[in-house]
Scaffold this motif. Structure first.
Motif, PDB file in Angstrom:
ATOM      1  N   SER A 171       0.900   1.999  30.482  1.00  0.00           N
ATOM      2  CA  SER A 171       0.460   3.350  30.127  1.00  0.00           C
ATOM      3  C   SER A 171      -1.062   3.436  30.114  1.00  0.00           C
ATOM      4  CB  SER A 171       1.016   3.741  28.754  1.00  0.00           C
ATOM      5  OG  SER A 171       2.417   3.800  28.773  1.00  0.00           O
ATOM      6  N   ARG A 172      -1.710   2.430  29.558  1.00  0.00           N
ATOM      7  CA  ARG A 172      -3.174   2.429  29.513  1.00  0.00           C
ATOM      8  C   ARG A 172      -3.762   2.375  30.917  1.00  0.00           C
ATOM      9  NH1 ARG A 172      -4.047  -1.932  24.549  1.00  0.00           N
ATOM     10  NH2 ARG A 172      -3.520  -0.491  22.851  1.00  0.00           N
ATOM     11  N   ALA A 173      -3.111   1.588  31.779  1.00  0.00           N
ATOM     12  CA  ALA A 173      -3.620   1.471  33.151  1.00  0.00           C
ATOM     13  C   ALA A 173      -3.518   2.797  33.886  1.00  0.00           C
ATOM     14  CB  ALA A 173      -2.838   0.392  33.896  1.00  0.00           C
ATOM     15  N   LEU A 174      -2.394   3.493  33.730  1.00  0.00           N
ATOM     16  CA  LEU A 174      -2.210   4.765  34.412  1.00  0.00           C
ATOM     17  C   LEU A 174      -3.105   5.861  33.849  1.00  0.00           C
ATOM     18  CD1 LEU A 174       1.667   4.747  34.882  1.00  0.00           C
ATOM     19  CD2 LEU A 174      -0.095   4.277  36.586  1.00  0.00           C
ATOM     20  N   GLU A 175      -3.429   5.769  32.547  1.00  0.00           N
ATOM     21  CA  GLU A 175      -4.288   6.776  31.933  1.00  0.00           C
ATOM     22  C   GLU A 175      -5.695   6.776  32.522  1.00  0.00           C
ATOM     23  OE1 GLU A 175      -4.154   5.972  27.806  1.00  0.00           O
ATOM     24  OE2 GLU A 175      -2.196   6.921  27.497  1.00  0.00           O
ATOM     25  N   LEU A 176      -6.082   5.696  33.173  1.00  0.00           N
ATOM     26  CA  LEU A 176      -7.408   5.647  33.780  1.00  0.00           C
ATOM     27  C   LEU A 176      -7.571   6.696  34.872  1.00  0.00           C
ATOM     28  CD1 LEU A 176      -7.932   1.791  34.100  1.00  0.00           C
ATOM     29  CD2 LEU A 176      -9.076   3.341  32.523  1.00  0.00           C
ATOM     30  N   GLY A 177      -6.463   7.185  35.447  1.00  0.00           N
ATOM     31  CA  GLY A 177      -6.557   8.157  36.534  1.00  0.00           C
ATOM     32  C   GLY A 177      -6.202   9.565  36.129  1.00  0.00           C
TER      33      GLY A 177
END
Length: 262
Positions: free
Chosen positions: A46-52
């Motif tokens: 989730s944190r990784a996807l929130e970067l975009g």
């Protein structure tokens, strides 16, 4: 619920825990650890996807162009923050892909410590697989007696027998010769499992099955069916336990009879 079912539910949605799964997690440290890993993986993904997650921007013509009715054919220069957005999006996707790949590789390994320990131990005795001569009854009886294990007849021929230190306990390490090939048997009276667990790694295929007060590890060096050898060794163990219990009852009855008669 057995571990295979629990793994399926945890992999599908680690956030949701049914009463049956909750009961299994309370008594199975391996599945509980798997759920913790999955929850952590969800958070990282989730944190990784929130970067975009940034709002999209559409370029509009400037006031001069609107006043003259002329639109520029030169595409608007991409703002620097838009380039930063793209970089962040790429970073997020790359990190997410890395997490998915890493987790998939993790799942392909034995997920529980016991299976990994079994494989590591067996790998240290490579010569055990090449034996073909049957171990004498006296030698096998000595190994079993020294490790506190009893077996009744019913297993395939034992071609290798050793008393090994495993997780702080002396256990019998056996190799039996089946029609499909050699199979390693480790009788782990001090290690309990709640149900049959399959594992595979490094050219080893195995089962962990409950047996008596402990468990049995059944491992092959080639892919093959292990259910029958596992069933046979469990039957030999449980038959020995039943026989010992009957003998204890018999001795107890004889003792009471002798005291009454005398």
């Amino acid at each position: 619920m057995i571990c295979d079912e629990a793994t399926m539910f945890i992999g599908g949605d680690p956030q949701t825990v049914s009463p049956e799964l909750n009961e299994h997690l309370r008594c199975c440290r391996n599945c509980s650890h798997l759920r913790e890993q999955m929850l952590g993986f969800d958070i990282q993904l989730s944190r990784a996807l929130e970067l975009g997650l940034y709002p999209a921007v559409t370029a509009s013509p400037g006031p001069d162009a609107l006043a003259t009715g002329v639109s520029s054919r030169t595409p608007p220069r991409r703002a620097s923050w838009q380039s930063g957005r793209a970089r962040k999006w790429g970073l997020g996707i790359g990190l997410a892909a890395s997490l998915v790949l890493g987790f998939a590789l993790w799942l392909s390994q034995p997920r529980d410590t016991l299976a990994a320990e079994v494989i590591d131990h067996i790998a240290q005795e490579p010569d055990s697989w090449s034996r073909t001569e049957q171990v004498s009854a006296a030698a096998l009886a000595t190994i079993l007696r020294e490790t506190g294990v009893e077996l009744r007849p019913g297993m395939a021929s034992v071609v290798y027998a050793s008393r090994c230190d495993f997780l702080g306990h002396q256990v019998p390490h056996l190799v039996i010769l089946t029609e499909a090939g050699p199979v390693t048997i480790m009788i782990l009276t001090h290690e309990r499992v709640t149900g049959t667990e399959r594992f595979q790694a490094d050219h080893y295929w195995g089962l962990l099955v409950p047996a008596g007060v402990g468990s049995v590890a059944v491992v092959s060096h080639t892919e093959m069916s292990l259910e029958e050898p596992a069933r046979n060794v469990v039957h030999a163990l449980e038959a020995a336990l039943d026989y010992r219990d009957r003998e204890a009852v018999h001795v107890s009855v004889l003792g009471r009879y002798s005291r009454n008669v005398l």
